[in-house]
Design a protein around this motif. Structure first.
Motif, PDB file in Angstrom:
ATOM      1  N   ALA A 105       0.820  -1.220   0.000  1.00 39.10           N
ATOM      2  CA  ALA A 105       0.000   0.000   0.000  1.00 39.10           C
ATOM      3  C   ALA A 105       0.850   1.264   0.000  1.00 39.10           C
ATOM      4  N   THR A 106       2.129   1.157   0.337  1.00 42.94           N
ATOM      5  CA  THR A 106       2.974   2.351   0.301  1.00 42.94           C
ATOM      6  C   THR A 106       3.090   2.910  -1.109  1.00 42.94           C
ATOM      7  N   SER A 107       2.762   2.104  -2.109  1.00 44.67           N
ATOM      8  CA  SER A 107       2.803   2.616  -3.482  1.00 44.67           C
ATOM      9  C   SER A 107       1.711   3.660  -3.722  1.00 44.67           C
ATOM     10  N   LEU A 108       0.782   3.810  -2.798  1.00 45.53           N
ATOM     11  CA  LEU A 108      -0.293   4.787  -2.958  1.00 45.53           C
ATOM     12  C   LEU A 108       0.090   6.192  -2.497  1.00 45.53           C
ATOM     13  N   VAL A 109       1.210   6.333  -1.806  1.00 43.85           N
ATOM     14  CA  VAL A 109       1.549   7.642  -1.251  1.00 43.85           C
ATOM     15  C   VAL A 109       1.893   8.672  -2.321  1.00 43.85           C
ATOM     16  N   LEU A 114       4.371  12.216  -2.367  1.00 48.33           N
ATOM     17  CA  LEU A 114       5.585  11.571  -1.871  1.00 48.33           C
ATOM     18  C   LEU A 114       6.209  10.724  -2.977  1.00 48.33           C
ATOM     19  N   ILE A 115       7.511  10.674  -2.980  1.00 49.77           N
ATOM     20  CA  ILE A 115       8.212   9.840  -3.951  1.00 49.77           C
ATOM     21  C   ILE A 115       8.392   8.462  -3.325  1.00 49.77           C
ATOM     22  N   ASP A 116       7.870   7.447  -3.983  1.00 49.15           N
ATOM     23  CA  ASP A 116       8.051   6.075  -3.545  1.00 49.15           C
ATOM     24  C   ASP A 116       8.652   5.291  -4.702  1.00 49.15           C
ATOM     25  N   MET A 117       8.802   3.993  -4.514  1.00 55.48           N
ATOM     26  CA  MET A 117       9.433   3.187  -5.566  1.00 55.48           C
ATOM     27  C   MET A 117       8.615   3.205  -6.853  1.00 55.48           C
ATOM     28  N   TYR A 118       7.300   3.149  -6.739  1.00 55.57           N
ATOM     29  CA  TYR A 118       6.453   3.155  -7.928  1.00 55.57           C
ATOM     30  C   TYR A 118       6.577   4.481  -8.677  1.00 55.57           C
ATOM     31  N   ASN A 119       6.538   5.568  -7.938  1.00 50.33           N
ATOM     32  CA  ASN A 119       6.657   6.890  -8.552  1.00 50.33           C
ATOM     33  C   ASN A 119       8.027   7.056  -9.203  1.00 50.33           C
ATOM     34  N   GLY A 135      10.753  -3.413 -18.566  1.00 48.92           N
ATOM     35  CA  GLY A 135      11.903  -3.810 -17.749  1.00 48.92           C
ATOM     36  C   GLY A 135      11.933  -3.095 -16.409  1.00 48.92           C
ATOM     37  N   ILE A 136      11.613  -1.813 -16.431  1.00 53.43           N
ATOM     38  CA  ILE A 136      11.614  -1.035 -15.182  1.00 53.43           C
ATOM     39  C   ILE A 136      10.581  -1.588 -14.212  1.00 53.43           C
TER      40      ILE A 136
END
Length: 167
Positions: A105-109, A114-119, A135-136
């Protein structure tokens, strides 16, 4: 809280909490976005966590508590030394699942800036005009998978150590 999506809790925390605090004269608009992200996810997941402990507590036989009282333990010691260790062991698999869900769920921030791994993966993909997009995101999936494997290993270790101590 369990009936609301994590994304909604993040948005309510980010936009609603400053307005709520303004009612009592406290300005929190300059707080770091990370605080709102942690608070939003914590509020959402706390309801699930409390339910995991409640169901585990209710599954412990009440005779355990009564037996502890009969042998002379006071109620506080009976709770902490007899009931809670069993409750924690029963709740451990549910807690593990909740922690894994929280990591995902941290991918929702990103919705609150907020910058997260998904962003970061999306930004990297956009910088390359989407050439390496697949690939990314495969690498991102592997990173999440490794984090989840680490969490599973930690909980397995806790469970094994805890069962060894209680036997």
């Amino acid at each position: 809280m369990r009936g609301t999506p994590p994304l909604l809790m993040l948005l309510l925390t980010y936009y609603g909490l400053p307005k709520l605090f303004m009612l009592i004269g406290v300005d929190i608009n300059d707080w770091a976005k990370m605080i709102f992200g942690i608070t939003g996810l914590s509020v959402g997941w706390s309801a699930y966590l409390s339910e995991a402990f409640r169901s585990a507590y209710l599954s412990v036989d009440k005779g355990q508590y009564e037996a502890a009282l009969v042998v002379g333990m006071d109620s506080k010691d009976a709770f902490w030394q007899i009931i809670m260790p069993q409750t924690a062991l029963i709740a451990l698999p549910n807690i593990e699942n909740l922690v894994i869900g929280l990591v995902k769920a941290t991918s929702l921030v990103y919705v609150i800036g907020l910058i997260d791994m998904y962003n970061a993966a999306t930004d990297l993909s956009n910088q390359n005009q989407g050439v390496y997009k697949l690939g990314i995101f495969v690498v991102l999936a592997l990173v999440y998978w490794l984090i989840v494997l680490t969490i599973e290993w930690i909980f397995r270790s806790i469970r094994n150590d805890y069962e060894y101590v209680t036997v």
